[in-house]
Design a protein around this motif. Structure first.
Motif, mmCIF file in Angstrom:
data_model
loop_
_atom_site.group_PDB
_atom_site.id
_atom_site.type_symbol
_atom_site.label_atom_id
_atom_site.label_comp_id
_atom_site.label_asym_id
_atom_site.label_seq_id
_atom_site.Cartn_x
_atom_site.Cartn_y
_atom_site.Cartn_z
ATOM 1 N N MET A 144 0.772 -1.182 -0.032
ATOM 2 C CA MET A 144 0.037 -0.081 -0.101
ATOM 3 C C MET A 144 0.818 1.239 -0.119
ATOM 4 O O MET A 144 0.735 2.300 -0.636
ATOM 5 N N ASP A 147 2.368 2.132 -3.184
ATOM 6 C CA ASP A 147 1.380 2.772 -4.186
ATOM 7 C C ASP A 147 1.200 4.210 -3.946
ATOM 8 O O ASP A 147 0.594 4.843 -4.589
ATOM 9 N N ALA A 250 1.017 6.896 -10.464
ATOM 10 C CA ALA A 250 -0.190 7.051 -10.652
ATOM 11 C C ALA A 250 -0.513 8.451 -9.952
ATOM 12 O O ALA A 250 -1.394 8.409 -8.721
ATOM 13 N N VAL A 251 -0.059 9.600 -10.408
ATOM 14 C CA VAL A 251 -0.562 10.884 -9.883
ATOM 15 C C VAL A 251 -1.012 11.797 -10.980
ATOM 16 O O VAL A 251 -0.800 11.641 -12.261
ATOM 17 N N SER A 252 -1.727 12.721 -10.649
ATOM 18 C CA SER A 252 -2.570 13.443 -11.850
ATOM 19 C C SER A 252 -1.516 14.716 -12.184
ATOM 20 O O SER A 252 -1.384 15.356 -13.242
ATOM 21 N N MET A 425 -1.664 9.549 -17.742
ATOM 22 C CA MET A 425 -2.295 9.782 -16.424
ATOM 23 C C MET A 425 -3.115 10.969 -16.507
ATOM 24 O O MET A 425 -4.074 11.220 -15.661
ATOM 25 N N LEU A 428 -6.378 10.745 -17.490
ATOM 26 C CA LEU A 428 -6.867 9.568 -17.132
ATOM 27 C C LEU A 428 -8.365 9.175 -17.287
ATOM 28 O O LEU A 428 -9.174 10.013 -16.726
ATOM 29 N N ALA A 430 -10.313 5.902 -16.047
ATOM 30 C CA ALA A 430 -10.372 4.411 -15.649
ATOM 31 C C ALA A 430 -11.077 3.468 -16.738
ATOM 32 O O ALA A 430 -12.012 4.021 -17.029
ATOM 33 N N GLU A 431 -10.468 2.494 -17.046
ATOM 34 C CA GLU A 431 -11.258 1.398 -17.974
ATOM 35 C C GLU A 431 -12.213 1.120 -16.891
ATOM 36 O O GLU A 431 -11.926 0.604 -15.690
ATOM 37 N N ARG A 432 -13.588 1.125 -17.352
ATOM 38 C CA ARG A 432 -14.351 0.477 -16.635
ATOM 39 C C ARG A 432 -15.346 -0.490 -17.173
ATOM 40 O O ARG A 432 -15.378 -0.782 -18.383
ATOM 41 N N GLU A 433 -15.760 -1.496 -16.233
ATOM 42 C CA GLU A 433 -16.634 -2.492 -16.826
ATOM 43 C C GLU A 433 -17.786 -2.518 -15.872
ATOM 44 O O GLU A 433 -17.763 -2.383 -14.898
ATOM 45 N N GLU A 434 -19.166 -2.508 -16.446
ATOM 46 C CA GLU A 434 -20.234 -2.814 -15.626
ATOM 47 C C GLU A 434 -20.735 -4.050 -15.597
ATOM 48 O O GLU A 434 -20.714 -4.847 -16.658
ATOM 49 N N GLU A 435 -20.687 -4.505 -14.452
ATOM 50 C CA GLU A 435 -21.177 -6.107 -14.665
ATOM 51 C C GLU A 435 -22.762 -6.105 -14.269
ATOM 52 O O GLU A 435 -23.287 -5.255 -13.528
ATOM 53 N N ILE A 437 -26.238 -7.414 -12.620
ATOM 54 C CA ILE A 437 -26.732 -7.485 -11.364
ATOM 55 C C ILE A 437 -26.939 -8.563 -11.167
ATOM 56 O O ILE A 437 -27.331 -9.538 -11.869
ATOM 57 N N ASN B 149 -5.307 10.634 -6.556
ATOM 58 C CA ASN B 149 -4.095 10.226 -5.973
ATOM 59 C C ASN B 149 -4.335 9.118 -4.730
ATOM 60 O O ASN B 149 -3.332 8.387 -4.566
ATOM 61 N N VAL B 245 -28.309 -5.368 -6.174
ATOM 62 C CA VAL B 245 -27.189 -4.919 -6.074
ATOM 63 C C VAL B 245 -26.221 -4.350 -7.177
ATOM 64 O O VAL B 245 -26.327 -5.289 -8.013
ATOM 65 N N THR B 249 -16.691 -2.418 -11.524
ATOM 66 C CA THR B 249 -15.131 -2.396 -11.615
ATOM 67 C C THR B 249 -14.424 -1.607 -12.222
ATOM 68 O O THR B 249 -14.961 -1.331 -13.468
ATOM 69 N N ARG B 251 -10.513 -0.373 -13.458
ATOM 70 C CA ARG B 251 -9.083 -0.890 -13.497
ATOM 71 C C ARG B 251 -8.222 0.299 -13.631
ATOM 72 O O ARG B 251 -8.588 1.164 -14.204
#
Lengths: 437, 427
Positions: A144, A147, A250-252, A425, A428, A430-435, A437, B149, B245, B249, B251
């Motif tokens: 941690m 990071d 990973a900073v802006s 960055m 940036l 973030a790649e996202r995935e919606e799963e 329900i 950050n 729910v 997710t 990444r």
């Protein structure tokens, strides 16, 4: 116990050395609901090589002090933690470069909690099985920290400044270094450092000092040895190892920390050098000094900009940092300002104002039982009386600070550490995935 | 400690706590408005621009010189979200007159300086200075962009955005980076006039000064604010049926995965009869280092490095953030939910219940030892309930909470959204 009085601060302090060798401070504060107890040992991340009772030196892996801190909360039946829980006490611990401290704060059941704290810290209970498990937990903590950009920029600066002083190593060690820790290592280090003669207990709040002394003498063993003997390696050269270092995280916005390597204080001078170091930071970096507004108006720094003086046995430095689009320009401006201050001096009104402000903020900090008790402990280890700060303030003159700036804030002793954004960055997303329900 | 509250004008309250416990006096002024997308950015920017300079102290250097002269008074702006309101504050902590080296009275000049910063800014052409607006716009945009950050905070922030999409609560109290960069002095000035004229105002003081001295200095330093206005606090509390729910997710380059579970409290918020039980339940579940999440999920199962539960007492939301190894994400989530199930089934000991109660009790009582926490508590309660009082009654109610009430409170929590931030490797 000796009673000290600090009329200008409206404070009293009881101080004494108990028969078992423990140093005790009690700070009576009648208006407070809470009581706070802080038990500290002069043992931190930098103390890796030390003298054992049989007269031989031993080297231990980086990260033991911190590892030990985690494992001190284990006991055969867990009764101490149950006591904290049952009284609603909050307890915690931390490991610094030069000390490890354990504390609780409570509003009920002070004596039970004090007994639990002293019992926990003085009775080691380590099993190999639990040590193995802790390696996983601390491994995560180390992950941690790796990071964390603030941590990255800080240690990179210390590596730039110091050649070998252990302050340059991550306090918690590395996953590799802690893999060498066994239950035996922990027993060895506990035996060497967790002795009353190497420790201090500071208690604050509406408490009975006699009761604290009695409980501490009852629960802690007699220790004839006094402070532990450690080796921090050869004295560091005054120069920084390298003037610049950077990495990507990973900073802006780029983060930076610039620093200047100083000398550790002479014996008895630690509080005075700290006030001088902090005033040097104020003159150079404070918002009411000229450099800050200039850099701020040029957009080179923002309100995240901050500075500090820090010292540990064998080292001392001042640092300043924050976010900047052009850290190198900030470093140049700081060096230039240091040159200007040493040649032209400081405006007398600014100097008086900064001293007054620094004094006020130290008085303000006394509101916190926690901060005050921790400062008393730190002062004990460094050999100063923290509550004497008003007198020392009055004795610090501009010439003292000018000399410190002239000696420390030079290109040879300075270094700059930068953390740049990873490629991509800045924009940036973030790649996202919606799963589903 | 003696606490007095008075209404200086409709919608303008003064709360003062007289105490000699501290070395300092604390004075704050908070302007509260509904959190809205159209205004959030401007309101978040205003205190920052004001803090760049007043008419009499037109730049940072001169302003800081003035606070340094007042023994390093810590005086600064802040933006607080309280439920679905945005609170724009200046808070000043100054050493008590008793500790001033030259015996000067510090409260009056400090209050006047605060009033001056808030009400008499540096202007050009009748509006804020363009250079200040531009640089504070850029700084605010940086702050908004820098949220990413801190990955754990980011996970909580993203969870809230997703979970409360469409509710004002999901808005960033700092507004939007784009709007901040595009802000003009004229538009910001207009918002500033609206803020001064319409926001609900709470003044707060804690320290050794007597009541009449405090009231006098507030009336003098902030006279233009003491005019009638409407109360601005509202908060939509959403209840959701169990079972649906949402899962998100995302990444990013992170070594350690971050999980954030969002629950609704079934309409229980501060002031609700079940609120004391909810507080105890939260402490038992994850609110302390003796909680089930900490002892079981972190210490015993070693599934998380960090795990806790946080309650928003105004919005009726509980968030469980956790730092986890990516490989353990599912197990960690299951273990967290299992702890809540156990409380629902009454699987906790009397000892655990008492520990949770003592933790809540100690937390409430010890707030009196910190001027910062007292300020925050009083201002929050004043906004949400119209009175700064209530911690004593809450304390008494907490003493009466039974095991059965804690079980019921645990049933009130409904899992709404699970957010997960994990690494890019090993997809």
């Amino acid at each position: 116990m000796e009673q000290l009085s600090y009329a200008n601060l409206g404070e009293r302090l009881l101080r004494g050395k108990l028969n078992n060798g423990l140093t005790l401070y009690v700070l009576p504060r009648s208006g407070y609901c809470r009581q706070f107890a802080f038990l500290a040992t002069r043992y931190g991340g930098i103390h890796q090589r030390f003298l054992q009772a049989d007269g031989s030196w031993i080297d231990t892996p980086a990260g033991v002090a911190h590892f030990l801190e985690h494992k001190m909360f284990d006991s055969p039946d867990g009764s101490e933690l149950k006591t904290f829980a049952a009284t609603g006490a909050e307890y915690n611990a931390f490991t610094a470069a030069d000390m490890t401290g354990y504390y609780f704060t409570c509003t009920d059941g002070f004596e039970e909690n004090l007994r639990a704290l002293l019992g926990l810290v003085s009775r080691p209970y380590f099993t190999q099985e639990r040590v193995d498990k802790e390696q996983g937990i601390i491994g995560q903590e180390i992950g941690m920290c790796l990071d964390e950009p603030g941590n990255g920029v800080y240690y990179q600066l210390l590596e730039n400044l110091y050649a070998h002083h252990p302050i340059r190593q991550e306090l918690a060690g590395t996953v590799e270094s802690i893999s060498h820790i066994t239950a035996d290592t922990l027993y060895q280090c506990h035996g060497a450092f967790y002795r009353p003669g190497n420790m201090v207990l500071c208690v604050g709040g509406d408490v009975d000092a006699q009761l604290v002394a009695r409980v501490a003498e009852e629960l802690l063993p007699v220790d004839p040895l006094g402070a532990a003997c450690t080796d921090l390696g050869e004295r560091e050269l005054p120069q920084a190892v390298r003037a610049y270092g950077e990495k990507e995280m990973a900073v802006s916005v780029p983060l930076f920390e610039l620093g200047f390597k100083g000398e550790p204080p002479q014996p008895g001078e630690s509080l005075r050098q700290r006030l001088m170091g902090e005033l040097a930071c104020d003159v150079l970096f404070s918002a009411s000094a000229p450099l800050y507004s200039r850099l701020y108006e040029q957009g080179l720094i923002n309100s995240s900009f901050d500075s500090m003086y820090d010292c540990a046995p064998g080292c001392a430095h001042i640092m300043a940092g924050g976010e900047s689009r052009d850290p190198k320009a900030v470093m140049e401006a700081v060096l230039e300002e240091a040159r200007r201050l040493t040649s032209e001096g400081v405006e007398p009104q600014l100097w008086e104002r900064l001293k007054r402000a620094a004094y006020g903020s130290m008085v303000r900090r006394l509101n916190s039982l926690e901060d005050t008790c921790m400062e008393l402990a730190q002062g004990y280890f460094e050999g100063h009386d923290y509550l004497a700060f008003p007198q020392i303030f009055q004795s610090v003159e501009w010439e003292d600070v000018a000399q410190l700036i002239a000696r420390w804030c030079t290109p040879e002793r300075g270094s700059l550490s930068v953390v740049r954004p990873l490629p991509g960055m800045e924009e940036l997303e973030a790649e996202r995935e919606e799963e589903g329900i | 400690m003696e606490r007095i509250q008075t209404t200086l004008a409709p919608g303008v309250e003064l709360v003062a706590c007289r105490t000699e416990q501290f070395k300092t006096g604390v004075l704050s002024v908070t302007l509260t408005v509904p959190l809205r997308e159209e205004t959030a950015t401007a309101y978040a920017m205003i205190p920052e621009v004001l803090y760049r300079g007043s008419r009499l102290h037109p730049d940072i250097e001169q302003l800081s010189a003035a606070t340094d002269q007042l023994y390093g008074a810590s005086l600064g702006p802040s933006v607080r979200q309280r439920g679905e309101s945005q609170g724009i504050s200046f808070l000043c902590s100054v050493i008590d007159d008793r500790y001033a080296l030259d015996g000067m009275a510090v409260l009056e000049p400090a209050s006047m300086l605060m009033g001056e910063i808030l009400l008499d800014p540096a202007v050009e052409g009748g509006v804020f200075r363009a250079d200040y607006v531009q640089s504070e716009g850029a700084n605010l945009a940086d702050r908004i962009n820098a949220r990413i950050n801190d990955k754990q905070d980011w996970a909580i922030f993203r969870l809230t955005q997703e979970m409360c999409a469409g509710e004002a609560y999901a808005l960033d109290k700092l507004g939007s980076a784009q709007q901040a960069l595009e802000m003009t002095p004229e538009v910001l000035w207009e918002h500033y006039q609206t803020l001064l004229a319409q926001a609900q105002v709470v003044f707060y003081y804690s320290g050794s000064a007597p009541w009449d001295r405090v009231e006098q200095v507030v009336r003098q330093a902030f006279a233009p604010l003491i005019t009638p206005r409407q109360r601005g606090y509202t908060c939509q509390v959403v209840e959701r049926p169990a079972g649906s729910v949402r899962r998100i997710t995302e990444r990013m380059e992170v070594g350690q995965a971050k999980l954030a579970l969002g629950f609704r409290t079934g309409g229980i918020t501060m002031g609700h009869p079940q609120f004391p039980a909810l507080l105890v339940c939260n402490a038992l579940f994850g609110g302390t280092a003796n909680s089930k999440l900490f002892l079981r999920v972190r210490e015993e199962l070693s599934l998380c490095y960090s795990v806790s539960s946080l309650l928003d007492k105004l919005k009726g939301i509980m968030v469980v953030p956790a730092g986890v190894d990516a490989a353990d994400l599912n197990r960690a989530e299951q273990a967290i939910l299992e702890q809540l199930e156990e409380i629902r089934r009454g699987q906790f000991t009397q000892e655990e219940l008492e520990a949770a109660r003592m933790a809540v009790r100690s937390g409430l009582r010890s707030a009196r030892d910190s001027q910062g926490r007292m300020e925050d508590d009083c201002v929050t309660r004043q906004l949400a309930t119209g009175t700064p009082e209530g911690s004593q009654a809450l304390l008494e109610a907490v003493e009466q909470v039974t095991a059965q009430q804690v079980e019921q409170a645990a049933h009130a929590f409904v899992l709404d959204t699970v957010y997960c931030l994990t690494g890019k490797e090993g997809e």
